[in-house]
Scaffold this motif. Structure first.
Motif, PDB file in Angstrom:
ATOM      1  N   MET A 112       0.827  -1.206   0.000  1.00 23.04           N
ATOM      2  CA  MET A 112       0.000   0.000   0.000  1.00 23.04           C
ATOM      3  C   MET A 112       0.863   1.258   0.000  1.00 23.04           C
ATOM      4  N   ALA A 113       1.901   1.258   0.810  1.00 24.56           N
ATOM      5  CA  ALA A 113       2.780   2.423   0.892  1.00 24.56           C
ATOM      6  C   ALA A 113       3.496   2.672  -0.430  1.00 24.56           C
ATOM      7  N   LEU A 114       3.909   1.591  -1.094  1.00 30.26           N
ATOM      8  CA  LEU A 114       4.573   1.745  -2.391  1.00 30.26           C
ATOM      9  C   LEU A 114       3.609   2.264  -3.451  1.00 30.26           C
ATOM     10  N   GLU A 115       2.407   1.725  -3.457  1.00 25.08           N
ATOM     11  CA  GLU A 115       1.423   2.167  -4.445  1.00 25.08           C
ATOM     12  C   GLU A 115       1.050   3.637  -4.266  1.00 25.08           C
ATOM     13  N   LYS A 116       0.969   4.067  -3.004  1.00 24.65           N
ATOM     14  CA  LYS A 116       0.597   5.447  -2.704  1.00 24.65           C
ATOM     15  C   LYS A 116       1.800   6.393  -2.703  1.00 24.65           C
ATOM     16  N   LYS A 117       2.996   5.836  -2.886  1.00 25.67           N
ATOM     17  CA  LYS A 117       4.239   6.621  -2.871  1.00 25.67           C
ATOM     18  C   LYS A 117       4.307   7.482  -1.615  1.00 25.67           C
ATOM     19  N   ALA A 118       4.120   6.809  -0.480  1.00 16.08           N
ATOM     20  CA  ALA A 118       3.992   7.507   0.796  1.00 16.08           C
ATOM     21  C   ALA A 118       5.284   7.545   1.605  1.00 16.08           C
ATOM     22  N   LEU A 119       6.327   6.823   1.175  1.00 12.33           N
ATOM     23  CA  LEU A 119       7.546   6.702   1.967  1.00 12.33           C
ATOM     24  C   LEU A 119       8.785   6.815   1.092  1.00 12.33           C
ATOM     25  N   THR A 120       9.899   7.136   1.741  1.00 17.14           N
ATOM     26  CA  THR A 120      11.197   7.010   1.088  1.00 17.14           C
ATOM     27  C   THR A 120      12.102   6.033   1.833  1.00 17.14           C
ATOM     28  N   ALA A 121      11.668   5.571   3.002  1.00 14.09           N
ATOM     29  CA  ALA A 121      12.464   4.617   3.782  1.00 14.09           C
ATOM     30  C   ALA A 121      11.546   3.784   4.666  1.00 14.09           C
ATOM     31  N   LEU A 122      12.037   2.612   5.054  1.00 16.30           N
ATOM     32  CA  LEU A 122      11.213   1.648   5.788  1.00 16.30           C
ATOM     33  C   LEU A 122      11.988   1.036   6.947  1.00 16.30           C
ATOM     34  N   VAL A 123      11.336   0.945   8.112  1.00 13.24           N
ATOM     35  CA  VAL A 123      11.900   0.243   9.262  1.00 13.24           C
ATOM     36  C   VAL A 123      11.537  -1.237   9.177  1.00 13.24           C
ATOM     37  N   ILE A 124      12.527  -2.081   9.382  1.00 10.73           N
ATOM     38  CA  ILE A 124      12.328  -3.531   9.405  1.00 10.73           C
ATOM     39  C   ILE A 124      12.568  -4.042  10.825  1.00 10.73           C
ATOM     40  N   LYS A 125      11.571  -4.736  11.373  1.00  8.38           N
ATOM     41  CA  LYS A 125      11.682  -5.387  12.680  1.00  8.38           C
ATOM     42  C   LYS A 125      11.142  -6.807  12.542  1.00  8.38           C
ATOM     43  N   PRO A 126      11.990  -7.823  12.622  1.00  8.89           N
ATOM     44  CA  PRO A 126      11.503  -9.200  12.481  1.00  8.89           C
ATOM     45  C   PRO A 126      10.367  -9.551  13.437  1.00  8.89           C
ATOM     46  N   THR A 127      10.344  -8.943  14.627  1.00  4.00           N
ATOM     47  CA  THR A 127       9.272  -9.246  15.580  1.00  4.00           C
ATOM     48  C   THR A 127       7.903  -8.836  15.044  1.00  4.00           C
ATOM     49  N   GLN A 128       7.862  -7.894  14.120  1.00  9.54           N
ATOM     50  CA  GLN A 128       6.581  -7.414  13.601  1.00  9.54           C
ATOM     51  C   GLN A 128       5.949  -8.393  12.623  1.00  9.54           C
ATOM     52  N   ILE A 129       6.730  -9.332  12.087  1.00  9.16           N
ATOM     53  CA  ILE A 129       6.201 -10.260  11.090  1.00  9.16           C
ATOM     54  C   ILE A 129       6.284 -11.709  11.543  1.00  9.16           C
ATOM     55  N   GLY A 167      11.526  -1.426  -4.401  1.00  7.85           N
ATOM     56  CA  GLY A 167      10.675  -0.253  -4.565  1.00  7.85           C
ATOM     57  C   GLY A 167      11.403   1.065  -4.371  1.00  7.85           C
ATOM     58  N   GLY A 168      12.716   0.997  -4.181  1.00  6.40           N
ATOM     59  CA  GLY A 168      13.521   2.208  -4.065  1.00  6.40           C
ATOM     60  C   GLY A 168      13.613   2.795  -2.675  1.00  6.40           C
ATOM     61  N   LEU A 169      13.199   2.045  -1.644  1.00 11.06           N
ATOM     62  CA  LEU A 169      13.222   2.571  -0.279  1.00 11.06           C
ATOM     63  C   LEU A 169      14.543   2.264   0.413  1.00 11.06           C
ATOM     64  N   LYS A 170      14.986   3.188   1.262  1.00 10.77           N
ATOM     65  CA  LYS A 170      16.108   2.929   2.143  1.00 10.77           C
ATOM     66  C   LYS A 170      15.642   1.992   3.259  1.00 10.77           C
ATOM     67  N   ILE A 171      16.574   1.194   3.800  1.00 13.70           N
ATOM     68  CA  ILE A 171      16.234   0.208   4.820  1.00 13.70           C
ATOM     69  C   ILE A 171      16.856   0.596   6.153  1.00 13.70           C
ATOM     70  N   ILE A 172      16.024   0.618   7.187  1.00 17.88           N
ATOM     71  CA  ILE A 172      16.483   0.829   8.559  1.00 17.88           C
ATOM     72  C   ILE A 172      16.105  -0.412   9.359  1.00 17.88           C
ATOM     73  N   VAL A 173      17.071  -1.119   9.903  1.00 19.96           N
ATOM     74  CA  VAL A 173      16.798  -2.275  10.760  1.00 19.96           C
ATOM     75  C   VAL A 173      16.838  -1.816  12.211  1.00 19.96           C
ATOM     76  N   ALA A 174      15.784  -2.146  12.960  1.00 20.98           N
ATOM     77  CA  ALA A 174      15.670  -1.625  14.326  1.00 20.98           C
ATOM     78  C   ALA A 174      15.362  -2.737  15.316  1.00 20.98           C
ATOM     79  N   ASN A 175      15.780  -2.505  16.561  1.00 20.87           N
ATOM     80  CA  ASN A 175      15.391  -3.418  17.632  1.00 20.87           C
ATOM     81  C   ASN A 175      14.139  -2.875  18.311  1.00 20.87           C
ATOM     82  N   ARG A 176      13.824  -3.353  19.519  1.00 22.43           N
ATOM     83  CA  ARG A 176      12.564  -2.986  20.156  1.00 22.43           C
ATOM     84  C   ARG A 176      12.795  -2.316  21.512  1.00 22.43           C
ATOM     85  N   GLY A 177      11.700  -1.796  22.070  1.00 19.75           N
ATOM     86  CA  GLY A 177      11.778  -1.101  23.350  1.00 19.75           C
ATOM     87  C   GLY A 177      12.108  -2.016  24.514  1.00 19.75           C
TER      88      GLY A 177
END
Length: 420
Positions: free
Chosen positions: A329-346, A362-372
């Motif tokens: 959805m975000a790619l189709e709507k061109k709503a982002l330029t970067a994306l956070v990846i958290k394995p716990t979310q999937i 899709g041309g997005l930058k990747i940010i890998v993040a941990n959790r709180g």
């Protein structure tokens, strides 16, 4: 290759003293690997579901004995005898067992603990570092191997600190031209300068969930100003050597299609809030803006790109939740330029890798993040390097469960030098 002999799980405590699940995978060749999974504090609606006991007599309902039992009695017996290096088959077997879109039957915590432990066991059995082992599961194996630029948390608010700051995180973004070792010095220098400045001005130096400070200032603007002043006291130049980033976690101050922050007397529309971000970006050299709007404010997200321009990273976390449908959805709507990846979310490593590849295509930058609510498992550092993330977000240079990730990146930096 080695086959899985046994999978067992137990309940342990994370860095906040809250129960989480730890899983051990033992191979027929005698090798073994252990993985523990973190939990989020600020959760997106579209994240996979972790299973908690909800028994008020144990750990205020936060126990994970149900998830432990799921691994020991359901997942483990199903996977015993499988080749440990068949990560796609192993993760797919768990996905099929669960049979839901949000992992609500087996639980993302149970599934991910197994998935990560299997990756580690496969890497050890293959005599490969985990970050290098992960790359064989990518379709594009030519992604450059490098250490992601770390985003160092400096000031916390929102659900991470529950003080007077609405934005969840305000952090320092080193210039990408710096080496990782140089970046660590930058993060250390600014963090300690900020601590000194807070003390001199009579603010508390107690830290929040991910190690950042939470001074009782009047507004988010004042908090960003403090960080800017702290940078000025170092040898680093704001706008050249370092930049500022914000994780708004805007879901927490959004209601009835309006936003309420302490900086403004009246409730704000999406356009009003975006205009404020534009002001902050110009004044404080803000390079990175994450979750600056609510997760279903799609019209606002689309407007954000045009208002903030291409020089600022517009980043989705709660918006996309490492969920392939939300990402599409975000790619189709061109709503982002970067994306956070958290394995716990999937819920599984293979799914997290797949979402990463779609985002990059899709041309997005990747940010890998941990959790709180983190553990001392450093897998996420290997994951960030393995997928070729441009940035990583592991919190402040404080608290053992954060620092262990940064130290693992130091080890990987040395290993990458040896590979050249």
């Amino acid at each position: 290759m080695a086959k899985i002999k046994q999978i067992s799980a137990r309940e342990v405590l994370n860095g906040k003293g809250i129960p989480t699940i730890e899983t051990t995978v033992v191979l027929q060749n005698g090798m073994s690997a252990v993985a523990s999974v973190p939990s989020g504090i600020s959760l997106g609606t579209y994240e996979a579901v972790e299973i908690r006991d909800k028994d008020p007599q144990r750990f205020h309902g936060m126990g994970v004995l149900k998830a432990v039992n799921t691994v020991n009695s359901l997942i483990g017996p199903k996977l015993v005898g499988m080749e440990v290096t068949k990560q796609q088959e192993i993760d797919k077997a768990m996905i099929d067992m669960d049979g839901t879109q949000n992992k609500s039957r087996l639980g993302s915590n149970a599934m991910l603990s197994v998935s990560i432990a299997v990756v580690k066991a496969g890497a050890y059995s293959s005599i490969m570092p985990v970050f290098l082992y992960l790359r064989q599961f990518l379709n594009n194996k030519n992604t450059p191997l490098s250490i992601p630029t770390p985003l160092f948390n400096m000031i916390e608010g929102g659900k991470h600190a529950m003080g007077t700051i609405d934005f969840q995180e305000i952090f320092v973004v080193p210039a990408t031209s710096k080496t990782y070792s140089e970046n660590l010095q930058i993060g250390f220098g600014i963090y300690n300068s900020l601590q000194d400045m807070l003390r001199v001005n009579g603010f508390s130096t107690l830290i929040g969930d991910v190690g950042g400070f939470s001074p009782q200032v009047k507004s988010d603007f004042d908090a960003i100003s403090l960080l800017s002043q702290a940078i000025d006291t170092t040898n680093y130049r704001l706008g050249f050597d370092v930049f500022i980033g914000i994780d708004g976690s805007a879901n927490t101050f959004y209601s009835n299609q309006r936003y309420k922050i302490r900086d403004k007397q009246s409730n704000l529309s999406s356009n009003d809030l975006l205009s404020y971000y534009v002001e902050l970006s110009k004044q404080f050299h803000i390079l990175y803006l994450e979750d600056i709007l609510a997760e279903d404010d799609w019209a606002g997200w689309q407007k954000a790109i045009s208002m903030l321009g291409t020089q600022t990273l517009v980043v989705g976390d709660d918006l996309t939740s490492t969920n392939p449908y939300r990402l599409q959805m975000a790619l189709e709507k061109k709503a982002l330029t970067a994306l956070v990846i958290k394995p716990t979310q999937i819920g599984t490593v293979i799914e997290a890798l797949a979402v990463t590849e779609v985002a990059r295509a899709g041309g997005l930058k990747i940010i890998v993040a941990n959790r709180g609510q983190e553990t001392t498992d450093s897998f996420i550092a290997d994951f960030a390097v393995g997928v070729g993330a441009e940035y990583c977000k592991f919190g402040a240079l404080a608290r053992g469960e954060r620092v262990i990730k940064y130290n693992r990146l130091l080890q990987i930096e040395q290993q990458l030098h040896a590979l050249k």
